[in-house]
Design an enzyme around this catalytic site. Structure first.
Site, short mmCIF file in Angstrom:
data_model
loop_
_atom_site.label_atom_id
_atom_site.label_comp_id
_atom_site.label_asym_id
_atom_site.label_seq_id
_atom_site.Cartn_x
_atom_site.Cartn_y
_atom_site.Cartn_z
N ASP A 162 41.81 41.27 43.03
CA ASP A 162 41.47 42.26 41.93
C ASP A 162 41.88 42.40 41.11
O ASP A 162 42.06 43.75 40.08
CB ASP A 162 41.93 43.67 43.74
CG ASP A 162 43.08 43.15 43.22
OD1 ASP A 162 43.93 42.76 42.65
OD2 ASP A 162 43.13 44.52 44.83
N SER A 163 42.65 41.88 40.92
CA SER A 163 43.50 41.86 38.47
C SER A 163 42.32 41.90 38.07
O SER A 163 42.08 42.40 36.55
CB SER A 163 44.25 40.52 38.78
OG SER A 163 43.85 39.30 39.05
N ASP A 172 39.62 38.65 46.42
CA ASP A 172 40.95 39.93 47.96
C ASP A 172 39.75 40.39 47.61
O ASP A 172 38.86 40.59 47.87
CB ASP A 172 41.65 39.94 46.23
CG ASP A 172 43.02 40.30 45.83
OD1 ASP A 172 43.22 39.99 46.90
OD2 ASP A 172 42.86 39.99 44.90
N LYS A 184 42.14 37.98 51.01
CA LYS A 184 43.45 37.84 50.84
C LYS A 184 43.74 39.31 50.76
O LYS A 184 42.88 40.31 50.72
CB LYS A 184 44.07 37.39 49.59
CG LYS A 184 45.57 37.94 48.70
CD LYS A 184 46.66 37.36 47.76
CE LYS A 184 45.65 38.21 46.98
NZ LYS A 184 46.24 39.58 46.68
N GLU A 227 46.84 42.82 51.22
CA GLU A 227 48.27 43.71 51.02
C GLU A 227 48.55 44.70 52.52
O GLU A 227 47.72 44.57 52.91
CB GLU A 227 48.36 44.41 49.49
CG GLU A 227 47.79 43.78 48.63
CD GLU A 227 48.10 44.46 47.50
OE1 GLU A 227 47.65 44.38 45.89
OE2 GLU A 227 48.18 45.95 47.33
N GLU A 276 55.43 38.90 45.55
CA GLU A 276 55.60 39.16 44.49
C GLU A 276 56.63 39.89 43.83
O GLU A 276 56.90 40.87 45.03
CB GLU A 276 54.00 40.21 44.26
CG GLU A 276 53.47 40.90 42.46
CD GLU A 276 52.92 40.80 42.95
OE1 GLU A 276 52.74 41.27 41.56
OE2 GLU A 276 51.64 41.30 43.39
#
EC number: 2.1.2.11
Length: 303
Positions: A82-83, A121, A151, A153, A220
């Site tokens: 999502d970057s 993501d 992925k 978080e 991270e």
């Protein structure tokens, strides 16, 4: 946690910069980098690499063309992060990225590759409501985009969600430490895991996602010694970004790695090229030739 309690980081592998046709590890088996050529890399390949102590690289990708370059270079795992919000879509953070956008970008990366595992993501708001919401959106990325894994978080707070996804056949890469989707709650992008309490919390998060069934976990912005210690205690691979050399794998945002990002980049980024300058020079040369009527030349014209 004191530094004296932590195990030292492992020494990085020193290998060729070109992907071998069938690289062989010291143990006699095919390595992850360049060793899988007739199918996509799977979670079993990553688990085997962890067992034999082989490190591997992951890069982000957001389009078919760039993904194809990285696939040909032998990068075993590509993350449709999502970057993309910051790097491709013009947002100030990852928060505005939608499922529709992630699905389109992920599908492009899948179409542009043959070998790499493609991880998509789950964007902010697509899984926090409930495990059922997460399963619905993860299934969409797998069915519509063709990704091999997703992925998300969160550590302990995301354990129930990870458990449902993995039980339902969705491979999950977890992401702990600095979680960019929580930028507003964190008040920025601070390093995570500093101090005893924060270090123990990070270790609990790592154990929680592993116990829930995640096949790998991104660490991270975590102190290097703590990340190395977590890596040594985990049965699943750790993927570092700003977490030192002691992780099993490393990931970078490709626009940072290749020098496309304008302005300041994070401390943990190494720029391996300056593509922004190369592309800018090419555009300026093209414009000058158009203005000077030297392009198109006769060899670029039809008769």
């Amino acid at each position: 946690m004191n530094a004296s309690q932590l195990s030292p980081a492992q020494t990085p592998d020193q290998g060729s910069t070109q992907a071998p046709a069938a690289a062989v590890t010291a143990s006699g088996g095919h390595s992850l980098y360049g060793g899988v050529t007739n199918r996509r890399v799977t979670v079993r390949d990553l688990a085997a690499a962890k067992q034999r102590g082989e490190r591997w690289a992951m890069l982000t990708a957001y389009d078919a063309l760039t993904a194809g370059v990285f696939d040909e270079a032998g990068i075993p795992v590509l993350l449709v992060g999502d970057s993309a919000g910051n790097c491709a879509l013009g947002y100030e953070s990852t928060v505005p990225v939608t499922m529709d956008e992630m699905t389109i970008l992920s599908a492009a990366v899948v179409r542009g590759t043959k070998r790499a595992m493609v991880v998509g993501d789950l964007p902010f708001g697509s899984y926090q409501e409930s495990p059922a919401q997460a399963l619905r959106n993860a299934a969409r990325l797998m069915k519509e985009a063709g990704v091999g894994a997703v992925k998300l978080e969160g550590g302990e707070r995301s354990a129930r969600t990870i458990e449902l996804l993995t039980e339902s056949g969705v491979p999950v890469m977890a992401h702990i430490g600095l979680t960019p989707q929580s930028v507003h709650a964190l008040g920025g992008y601070p390093v995570q895991g500093r101090g005893d309490e924060a270090a123990h919390r990070l270790q609990r998060d790592a154990k929680a996602v592993q116990d829930a069934g995640a096949f790998a976990v991104v660490l991270e912005a975590v102190p290097a010694e703590l990340a190395a210690h977590v890596t040594e205690t985990m049965a699943i691979p750790t993927v570092g970004i700003g977490a030192g050399v002691g992780c099993d794998a490393q990931v970078l945002v490709w626009t940072d790695m290749a020098g496309m990002t304008a302005g300041r980049v994070p401390k943990f980024v190494k720029q391996y090229a300056n593509l922004r300058a190369v592309l800018g020079d090419a555009a300026r040369e093209y414009a000058e030739e158009v203005r000077g009527a030297t392009f198109p030349a006769p060899e670029h014209s039809f008769k």
